[in-house]
Enzyme design. Structure first.
Site, PDB file in Angstrom:
ATOM      1  N   CYS A  68       0.834  -1.213   0.000  1.00 34.55           N
ATOM      2  CA  CYS A  68       0.000   0.000   0.000  1.00 34.55           C
ATOM      3  C   CYS A  68       0.865   1.258   0.000  1.00 34.55           C
ATOM      4  O   CYS A  68       1.875   1.342   0.683  1.00 34.55           O
ATOM      5  CB  CYS A  68      -0.931  -0.010   1.212  1.00 34.55           C
ATOM      6  SG  CYS A  68      -2.067   1.374   1.213  1.00 34.55           S
ATOM      7  N   CYS A  72       0.207   5.022   6.925  1.00 35.40           N
ATOM      8  CA  CYS A  72      -0.424   4.822   8.239  1.00 35.40           C
ATOM      9  C   CYS A  72       0.589   4.154   9.187  1.00 35.40           C
ATOM     10  O   CYS A  72       1.037   3.034   8.908  1.00 35.40           O
ATOM     11  CB  CYS A  72      -1.680   3.975   8.093  1.00 35.40           C
ATOM     12  SG  CYS A  72      -2.769   4.545   6.760  1.00 35.40           S
ATOM     13  N   CYS A  75       0.417   0.402  10.313  1.00 35.63           N
ATOM     14  CA  CYS A  75      -0.013  -0.645   9.380  1.00 35.63           C
ATOM     15  C   CYS A  75       1.118  -1.470   8.757  1.00 35.63           C
ATOM     16  O   CYS A  75       2.000  -0.932   8.085  1.00 35.63           O
ATOM     17  CB  CYS A  75      -0.861  -0.015   8.283  1.00 35.63           C
ATOM     18  SG  CYS A  75      -1.577  -1.289   7.212  1.00 35.63           S
ATOM     19  N   CYS A 112     -16.250  -9.652   5.822  1.00 39.25           N
ATOM     20  CA  CYS A 112     -15.677  -8.347   5.499  1.00 39.25           C
ATOM     21  C   CYS A 112     -14.431  -8.505   4.632  1.00 39.25           C
ATOM     22  O   CYS A 112     -13.487  -9.198   5.012  1.00 39.25           O
ATOM     23  CB  CYS A 112     -15.340  -7.613   6.793  1.00 39.25           C
ATOM     24  SG  CYS A 112     -14.603  -6.007   6.485  1.00 39.25           S
ATOM     25  N   CYS A 143     -19.488  -6.783   3.877  1.00 41.58           N
ATOM     26  CA  CYS A 143     -18.812  -5.551   4.273  1.00 41.58           C
ATOM     27  C   CYS A 143     -17.528  -5.459   3.456  1.00 41.58           C
ATOM     28  O   CYS A 143     -16.936  -6.491   3.123  1.00 41.58           O
ATOM     29  CB  CYS A 143     -18.491  -5.597   5.770  1.00 41.58           C
ATOM     30  SG  CYS A 143     -17.615  -4.130   6.365  1.00 41.58           S
ATOM     31  N   CYS A 203     -19.651   1.305   8.899  1.00 42.50           N
ATOM     32  CA  CYS A 203     -18.831   0.648   9.906  1.00 42.50           C
ATOM     33  C   CYS A 203     -17.627   1.559  10.095  1.00 42.50           C
ATOM     34  O   CYS A 203     -16.811   1.701   9.177  1.00 42.50           O
ATOM     35  CB  CYS A 203     -18.406  -0.740   9.407  1.00 42.50           C
ATOM     36  SG  CYS A 203     -17.231  -1.563  10.503  1.00 42.50           S
ATOM     37  N   ARG A 275     -17.624  -3.400  18.099  1.00 47.80           N
ATOM     38  CA  ARG A 275     -16.828  -4.604  17.823  1.00 47.80           C
ATOM     39  C   ARG A 275     -15.465  -4.560  18.508  1.00 47.80           C
ATOM     40  O   ARG A 275     -14.697  -3.622  18.327  1.00 47.80           O
ATOM     41  CB  ARG A 275     -16.643  -4.806  16.314  1.00 47.80           C
ATOM     42  CG  ARG A 275     -15.903  -6.108  16.000  1.00 47.80           C
ATOM     43  CD  ARG A 275     -15.853  -6.431  14.519  1.00 47.80           C
ATOM     44  NE  ARG A 275     -17.159  -6.324  13.933  1.00 47.80           N
ATOM     45  CZ  ARG A 275     -17.446  -5.560  12.877  1.00 47.80           C
ATOM     46  NH1 ARG A 275     -16.513  -4.879  12.290  1.00 47.80           N
ATOM     47  NH2 ARG A 275     -18.671  -5.511  12.414  1.00 47.80           N
TER      48      ARG A 275
HETATM   49  N1  SAM Z   1      -6.732   0.284   3.200  1.00 49.57           N
HETATM   50  C1  SAM Z   1      -8.007   0.546   3.688  1.00 49.57           C
HETATM   51  C2  SAM Z   1      -8.045   1.686   4.669  1.00 49.57           C
HETATM   52  O1  SAM Z   1      -7.045   2.011   5.282  1.00 49.57           O
HETATM   53  O2  SAM Z   1      -9.133   2.260   4.820  1.00 49.57           O
HETATM   54  C3  SAM Z   1      -8.670  -0.665   4.328  1.00 49.57           C
HETATM   55  C4  SAM Z   1      -7.855  -1.607   5.166  1.00 49.57           C
HETATM   56  S1  SAM Z   1      -7.106  -0.947   6.646  1.00 49.57           S
HETATM   57  C5  SAM Z   1      -6.006  -2.224   7.083  1.00 49.57           C
HETATM   58  C6  SAM Z   1      -8.452  -0.991   7.806  1.00 49.57           C
HETATM   59  C7  SAM Z   1      -8.191  -0.578   9.220  1.00 49.57           C
HETATM   60  O3  SAM Z   1      -7.422  -1.554   9.899  1.00 49.57           O
HETATM   61  C8  SAM Z   1      -7.432   0.701   9.491  1.00 49.57           C
HETATM   62  O4  SAM Z   1      -8.201   1.849   9.332  1.00 49.57           O
HETATM   63  C9  SAM Z   1      -7.033   0.519  10.946  1.00 49.57           C
HETATM   64  O5  SAM Z   1      -8.027   1.047  11.787  1.00 49.57           O
HETATM   65  C10 SAM Z   1      -6.951  -1.010  11.115  1.00 49.57           C
HETATM   66  N2  SAM Z   1      -5.572  -1.453  11.360  1.00 49.57           N
HETATM   67  C11 SAM Z   1      -4.588  -1.568  10.456  1.00 49.57           C
HETATM   68  N3  SAM Z   1      -3.449  -1.987  11.041  1.00 49.57           N
HETATM   69  C12 SAM Z   1      -3.708  -2.143  12.357  1.00 49.57           C
HETATM   70  C13 SAM Z   1      -2.931  -2.550  13.475  1.00 49.57           C
HETATM   71  N4  SAM Z   1      -1.643  -2.832  13.371  1.00 49.57           N
HETATM   72  N5  SAM Z   1      -3.536  -2.609  14.676  1.00 49.57           N
HETATM   73  C14 SAM Z   1      -4.859  -2.297  14.794  1.00 49.57           C
HETATM   74  N6  SAM Z   1      -5.629  -1.901  13.774  1.00 49.57           N
HETATM   75  C15 SAM Z   1      -5.069  -1.818  12.562  1.00 49.57           C
HETATM   76  C1  DTB Z   2     -11.068  -2.720  11.380  1.00 52.94           C
HETATM   77  O1  DTB Z   2     -11.459  -1.733  12.021  1.00 52.94           O
HETATM   78  N1  DTB Z   2     -10.133  -3.593  11.807  1.00 52.94           N
HETATM   79  C2  DTB Z   2      -9.883  -4.610  10.819  1.00 52.94           C
HETATM   80  C3  DTB Z   2     -10.940  -4.275   9.726  1.00 52.94           C
HETATM   81  N2  DTB Z   2     -11.537  -3.075  10.198  1.00 52.94           N
HETATM   82  C4  DTB Z   2     -10.540  -4.214   8.328  1.00 52.94           C
HETATM   83  C5  DTB Z   2      -8.477  -4.692  10.389  1.00 52.94           C
HETATM   84  C6  DTB Z   2      -7.502  -4.953  11.518  1.00 52.94           C
HETATM   85  C7  DTB Z   2      -6.142  -5.114  10.921  1.00 52.94           C
HETATM   86  C8  DTB Z   2      -5.106  -5.504  11.923  1.00 52.94           C
HETATM   87  C9  DTB Z   2      -3.748  -5.616  11.320  1.00 52.94           C
HETATM   88  C10 DTB Z   2      -3.621  -6.674  10.273  1.00 52.94           C
HETATM   89  O2  DTB Z   2      -4.050  -7.834  10.478  1.00 52.94           O
HETATM   90  O3  DTB Z   2      -3.021  -6.398   9.207  1.00 52.94           O
HETATM   91 FE1  SF4 Z   3      -2.863   1.201   3.350  1.00 48.38          FE
HETATM   92 FE2  SF4 Z   3      -2.723   0.080   5.724  1.00 48.38          FE
HETATM   93 FE3  SF4 Z   3      -3.230   2.662   5.553  1.00 48.38          FE
HETATM   94 FE4  SF4 Z   3      -5.106   0.894   4.749  1.00 48.38          FE
HETATM   95  S1  SF4 Z   3      -4.334   1.179   6.819  1.00 48.38           S
HETATM   96  S2  SF4 Z   3      -4.441   2.748   3.670  1.00 48.38           S
HETATM   97  S3  SF4 Z   3      -3.780  -0.729   3.974  1.00 48.38           S
HETATM   98  S4  SF4 Z   3      -1.325   1.642   4.915  1.00 48.38           S
END
Ligand code: SAM
Ligand code: DTB
Ligand code: SF4
Length: 340
Positions: A68, A72, A75, A112, A143, A203, A275
């Site tokens: 990506c 963030c 992430c 989802c 979702c 959501c 959740r």
């Molecule tokens: N890329 C899209 C976005 O950012 O909207 C969708 C997928 S993204 C992984 C969805 C959500 O996962 C993020 O907004 C964040 O709240 C959660 N998330 C990602 N990495 C995480 C982590 N290490 N611990 C907890 N939540 C995480």
């Molecule tokens: C949300 O709020 N948490 C989920 C889902 N929506 C997409 C994602 C959590 C991701 C945790 C880190 C990972 O597994 O990569």
């Molecule tokens: Fe990309 Fe992760 Fe940010 Fe979603 S949360 S936009 S997957 S870097």
């Protein structure tokens, strides 16, 4: 000393109805209650609004992993961080439908689909539309979380049969810039507005344990509660610390503060499915049990989140059975309010 709202924290003007239904100070006052009083109030709200006391099981599938372009700080899928997550191509339809079928067989009612995109491209959206149609046809709630949506994209997803779109505010506006710089709060609110405008259910939640203050946790919840209407689903993620991400090594949040966050979310968004999302594997059964007592009534269910681990499905079934918590069934939801 409890926080008071003397710092320059604001409700984002776009997220707030003309007369904010839920002031930041009132949210902070809830956080500052004695623990037992807070849980008692949350439990009352929970029982009034969810008499069945059931827990929703939602299974996640990463349909497009890694690579990506966003930054963030939490992430593991951001290409710029060295986390060991490899960029993969989007999954094929059959693989997605097999995963959905198996989630349904394990008892999930919501499926989802998550993609590591800043926003979906035209050719991607067509593939996701087919996935949504297929998952919906299996009788699951659908979702998707695909990043920011452009004009018209939410409508297309809705027409394909999407029930919910997940797009998180992640944190309070004041802390947001410390975590993400490649898109701003306003972008997120625009996407949420498009999702609502298309008639999809929202959501939307966030992450705690990123080094934010209690005031900023209250700020996130106040933003969510003042979305008009507030989201139907509110995922509260506990940061999963992944090596290679900027937030790895962050001081751990006190687990009881996490429970408080759940309780406050329950009280200020009484009819939302709150959740208990990422981070459950590190929590242990006792903290999760407190979260259910505090009003959490949904979990991510399945051995994996997107790239990180989640408790084994069998262990979750055992925990819910031990606590005497029933799981939600879609048929129950469909007949809710029906008099036969
Ligand atoms: N890329 C899209 C976005 O950012 O909207 C969708 C997928 S993204 C992984 C969805 C959500 O996962 C993020 O907004 C964040 O709240 C959660 N998330 C990602 N990495 C995480 C982590 N290490 N611990 C907890 N939540 C995480
Ligand atoms: C949300 O709020 N948490 C989920 C889902 N929506 C997409 C994602 C959590 C991701 C945790 C880190 C990972 O597994 O990569
Ligand atoms: Fe990309 Fe992760 Fe940010 Fe979603 S949360 S936009 S997957 S870097």
């Amino acid at each position: 000393m409890p926080d008071t709202v003397t710092q320059p924290i604001t409700l984002h003007k776009r997220a707030v109805a003309a007369d904010a239904r839920c002031s930041l100070q009132s949210v902070l006052d809830l956080f500052d209650l004695p623990f037992n009083e807070l849980l008692w109030r949350a439990q009352q709200v929970q029982r009034e609004n969810f008499p069945a006391q059931d827990v929703e099981l939602a299974t996640l599938l990463s349909i497009k992993t890694g690579g990506c372009e966003e930054d963030c700080g939490y992430c593991p899928q951001a290409a710029r961080y060295d986390t060991g997550v490899e960029a993969k191509k989007i999954l094929g339809l059959d693989e997605v439908l097999q995963a959905a079928q198996s989630a349904k067989a394990s008892g999930a009612t919501r499926f989802c689909m998550g993609a590591a995109w800043r926003s979906p491209k035209e050719r991607d959206l067509e593939k996701v539309e087919a996935m949504v149609r297929g998952v919906k046809a299996l009788g699951l709630e659908t979702c998707a979380t695909l990043g920011m949506l452009e004009e018209g994209q939410a409508e297309r997803l809705q027409q394909a049969g999407l029930d919910y779109y997940n797009h998180n505010l992640d944190t309070a506006p004041e802390f947001y810039g410390k975590v993400i710089t490649t898109r701003d709060y306003e972008d997120r609110l625009n996407t949420l507005e498009r999702v609502r405008g298309a008639g999809l259910k929202v959501c939307c939640g966030g992450i705690v344990g990123m080094g934010e203050s209690r005031l900023q946790r209250a700020g996130l919840l106040a933003q969510l509660a003042n979305l008009d209407p507030y989201p139907e689903s509110v995922p509260i993620n506990h940061l999963v610390q992944v090596e290679g991400t900027p937030l790895h090594g962050q001081d751990k949040l006190d687990p009881l503060e996490f429970v408080r966050t759940i309780a406050v979310a329950r009280i200020i968004m009484p009819r939302a499915r709150v959740r208990l999302s990422a981070g459950r594997r590190e929590m242990g059964e006792a903290v999760q049990a407190l979260c259910f007592l505090a009003g959490a009534n949904s979990i991510f269910y399945g051995d994996k989140l997107l790239t990180t681990g989640n408790p084994e499905a069998n262990d979750d079934q055992a925990l819910l059975a031990k606590l005497g918590l029933p799981v939600r069934h879609v048929q129950m939801a469909e007949t809710e309010g029906c008099c036969d």
